[in-house]
Write an enzyme that holds these catalytic residues in place. Structure first.
Site, mmCIF file in Angstrom:
data_model
loop_
_atom_site.group_PDB
_atom_site.id
_atom_site.type_symbol
_atom_site.label_atom_id
_atom_site.label_comp_id
_atom_site.label_asym_id
_atom_site.label_seq_id
_atom_site.Cartn_x
_atom_site.Cartn_y
_atom_site.Cartn_z
ATOM 1 N N ARG A 330 0.981 -1.362 0.135
ATOM 2 C CA ARG A 330 0.018 0.172 -0.098
ATOM 3 C C ARG A 330 0.965 1.079 -0.022
ATOM 4 N NH1 ARG A 330 -3.668 1.550 3.088
ATOM 5 N NH2 ARG A 330 -4.967 2.061 1.735
ATOM 6 N N CYS A 361 15.005 -4.782 -4.058
ATOM 7 C CA CYS A 361 15.908 -3.859 -4.768
ATOM 8 C C CYS A 361 15.142 -2.975 -5.722
ATOM 9 C CB CYS A 361 16.790 -4.935 -5.873
ATOM 10 S SG CYS A 361 17.714 -6.048 -5.052
ATOM 11 N N GLU A 362 14.240 -2.102 -4.916
ATOM 12 C CA GLU A 362 13.571 -1.042 -5.663
ATOM 13 C C GLU A 362 13.575 0.138 -4.747
ATOM 14 O OE1 GLU A 362 10.448 -1.455 -8.020
ATOM 15 O OE2 GLU A 362 10.222 -3.555 -8.201
HETATM 16 N N1 LLP Z 1 -17.786 -3.642 -2.433
HETATM 17 C C1 LLP Z 1 -17.026 -3.673 -3.504
HETATM 18 C C2 LLP Z 1 -17.920 -3.732 -5.040
HETATM 19 C C3 LLP Z 1 -15.832 -3.268 -3.495
HETATM 20 O O1 LLP Z 1 -15.072 -2.941 -5.012
HETATM 21 C C4 LLP Z 1 -14.993 -3.015 -2.456
HETATM 22 C C5 LLP Z 1 -13.447 -2.712 -2.261
HETATM 23 C C6 LLP Z 1 -15.421 -3.339 -1.546
HETATM 24 C C7 LLP Z 1 -16.861 -3.811 -1.368
HETATM 25 C C8 LLP Z 1 -14.905 -3.090 -0.075
HETATM 26 O O2 LLP Z 1 -14.256 -1.878 0.085
HETATM 27 P P1 LLP Z 1 -13.851 -1.440 1.687
HETATM 28 O O3 LLP Z 1 -14.856 -1.265 2.753
HETATM 29 O O4 LLP Z 1 -12.705 -2.117 2.179
HETATM 30 O O5 LLP Z 1 -13.417 0.018 1.459
HETATM 31 N N2 LLP Z 1 -6.603 -2.173 -2.420
HETATM 32 C C9 LLP Z 1 -7.051 -1.067 -2.126
HETATM 33 C C10 LLP Z 1 -8.750 -0.974 -1.639
HETATM 34 C C11 LLP Z 1 -9.427 -1.334 -3.043
HETATM 35 C C12 LLP Z 1 -10.744 -1.667 -2.724
HETATM 36 C C13 LLP Z 1 -11.508 -2.248 -3.966
HETATM 37 N N3 LLP Z 1 -12.809 -2.454 -3.636
HETATM 38 C C14 LLP Z 1 -6.558 -0.310 -0.771
HETATM 39 O O6 LLP Z 1 -5.443 -1.182 -0.183
HETATM 40 O O7 LLP Z 1 -6.799 0.769 -0.052
#
Ligand code: LLP
Length: 437
Positions: A330, A361-362
């Protein structure tokens, strides 16, 4: 020393305590890099989230977004609290089923679902949120081949602006997801589906983004979805019985970040839904929410060992730890902030300006820049907070690093819930072709 979130303590030796266990002991016993999840914290967060909505509305379905952390033990904890699931791939669907979550309490989301995945979803009565006209057609075909009716909703794009990182903002018109509401594309979807024999239209869905710390966009989302629910009822005679507002409720990552209380979101969206339902005489829909981060992020920490310290004149000192972007991407990917402390010096004053780097190595391989830590020494134990969501779930094997282990703490109990990857695991899937042997 920072203000620890309430589920963490410090003991007499000045060590971080997770549940009732000293983090320094966890690192010695299980090695580093080590993910640690606190079971009680996950339960607390789920109960609070569920109650916030269930107190205000009779039918509520909380669907844990497995993408945040699909570890089977974590899913099992949430299943035992009664959660449903938001799944975005066949394997998430299988993990949720295996944990004992019934298919009819699952939502299948995503813009690329294969016919094979759709078959599994339809067979298990999972509610499928359709993302495109072509997908609707494929769903119809698969359902008819199975001699079943698929339960479907539409992922719509309500064009709601929520302030977050552009990579995780999904509710704007230009996003790849869903049917456009403004141009009536979404309504056309409902119209087509209404005529399909093998499709039962039951839902509406949107997800406006992730890590949102303001309740207003959720209210705007509810407003726009309910307007479409009304049109669909009035023009097509279809009663939408699942109104799914997606996930996205954020958490404070920085010590001075504000907190978005789920109760605030519940109050505003329920008020909106109630008003429209009463005014238009609609059936009371089930309110669906798909939290991921809110439920699991702050229950998880990453422990990493300090290996090398390098001074740079006039610049922050480089502190290299044994977890990098392979374990937690992240910071490198989104410039995301994760709070870092020394778990073995949790009460000491932060006096040294450092950049915390991983072992890869980045140049992008860092966990935090320009941070204040107590005087850092070789062998100290760094703790990276709020990594229970999108931490291990997004880890990689870049530079052939072994996947970290994860343990689950419950009070004074602890067990491994994800084995540390071995060299054998890492190389198991490679094959040397005959002509190179
Ligand atoms: N529902 C759908 C359709 C989604 O696309 C997502 C997350 C969630 C629920 C859950 O969202 P949350 O409550 O966790 O915000 N990798 C990124 C976050 C990507 C979220 C993608 N979709 C990060 O590390 O911040």
């Amino acid at each position: 020393m920072l203000m620890l979130k309430p589920h963490f303590k410090a003991n007499a030796q000045g060590h971080l305590v997770i549940g009732k266990i000293d983090a320094v002991e966890l690192a010695e016993r299980f090695g580093t890099p080590l993910y640690v999840m606190d079971e009680q914290r996950v339960r607390e967060k789920y109960c609070r989230f569920h109650k916030a909505f269930a107190d205000l509305w009779p039918n509520v379905l909380i669907c844990y977004a497995l993408k945040a952390n699909s570890n089977q033990a974590v899913v099992k904890i949430l299943q035992s609290e009664g959660t449903g699931a938001d799944v975005s791939s066949e394997n998430e669907l299988k993990i949720a089923l295996r944990a004992g979550i019934p298919g009819n309490q699952m939502i299948f989301n995503g813009n690329y679902k294969t016919p094979h995945e759709l078959e599994l979803a339809i067979t298990n009565e999972v509610l499928i949120n359709i993302d495109s006209f072509q997908e609707l057609e494929v769903v119809g075909k698969v359902a008819s081949r199975l001699g079943k009716r698929a339960r479907v909703g539409f992922r719509v794009n309500p064009d709601v602006k929520a302030s977050t990182h552009p990579y995780i903002a999904t509710g704007l018109r230009e996003s790849k997801f869903g049917f456009d509401v403004a141009s009536r594309q979404a309504f056309e979807g409902y119209k087509l589906a209404a005529r399909m024999k093998n499709v039962e239209v039951v839902g509406i869905h949107a997800h406006i983004g992730s890590q949102i710390l303001d309740a207003a966009p959720f209210e705007e989302e509810a407003e726009k979805l309910m307007a479409l629910v009304t049109t669909v009822k009035e023009k097509l005679g279809i009663s939408i019985s699942f109104v799914d507002l997606g996930g996205g409720i954020g958490i404070p990552y920085k010590p001075d970040d504000s907190e978005l209380q789920p109760e605030q979101v519940a109050k505003r969206v329920v008020r909106t839904i109630k008003r429209v339902v009463e005014k238009k005489g609609l059936v009371k829909p089930t309110l669906v929410l798909e939290p991921g981060r809110y439920l699991v992020a702050d229950a998880g920490v990453l422990l990493a060992r300090v290996g090398y310290i390098k001074k740079r004149q006039g610049m922050p000192t480089w502190v290299a730890v044994d977890a990098g972007m392979n374990a937690l991407i992240r910071p490198a990917l989104y410039g995301a902030y994760h709070h870092i402390e020394l778990a073995n010096k949790i009460r000491k004053k932060n006096e040294m300006l450092v950049n915390v780097a991983g072992p890869l190595c980045e140049s992008g391989d860092f966990l935090g820049k320009k941070r204040k830590l107590p005087k850092v020494e070789q062998g100290d134990l760094a703790v990276i907070f709020d990594v229970g969501a999108y931490g291990l779930a997004m880890s990689s094997q870049h530079t052939a690093q072994l996947g970290p282990a994860m343990v689950l703490v419950n009070g004074s109990k602890v067990e491994i819930v994800r084995r540390r990857e071995s060299f054998e695991d890492l190389t198991r899937l490679d094959q040397i072709p005959r002509w190179l042997r």
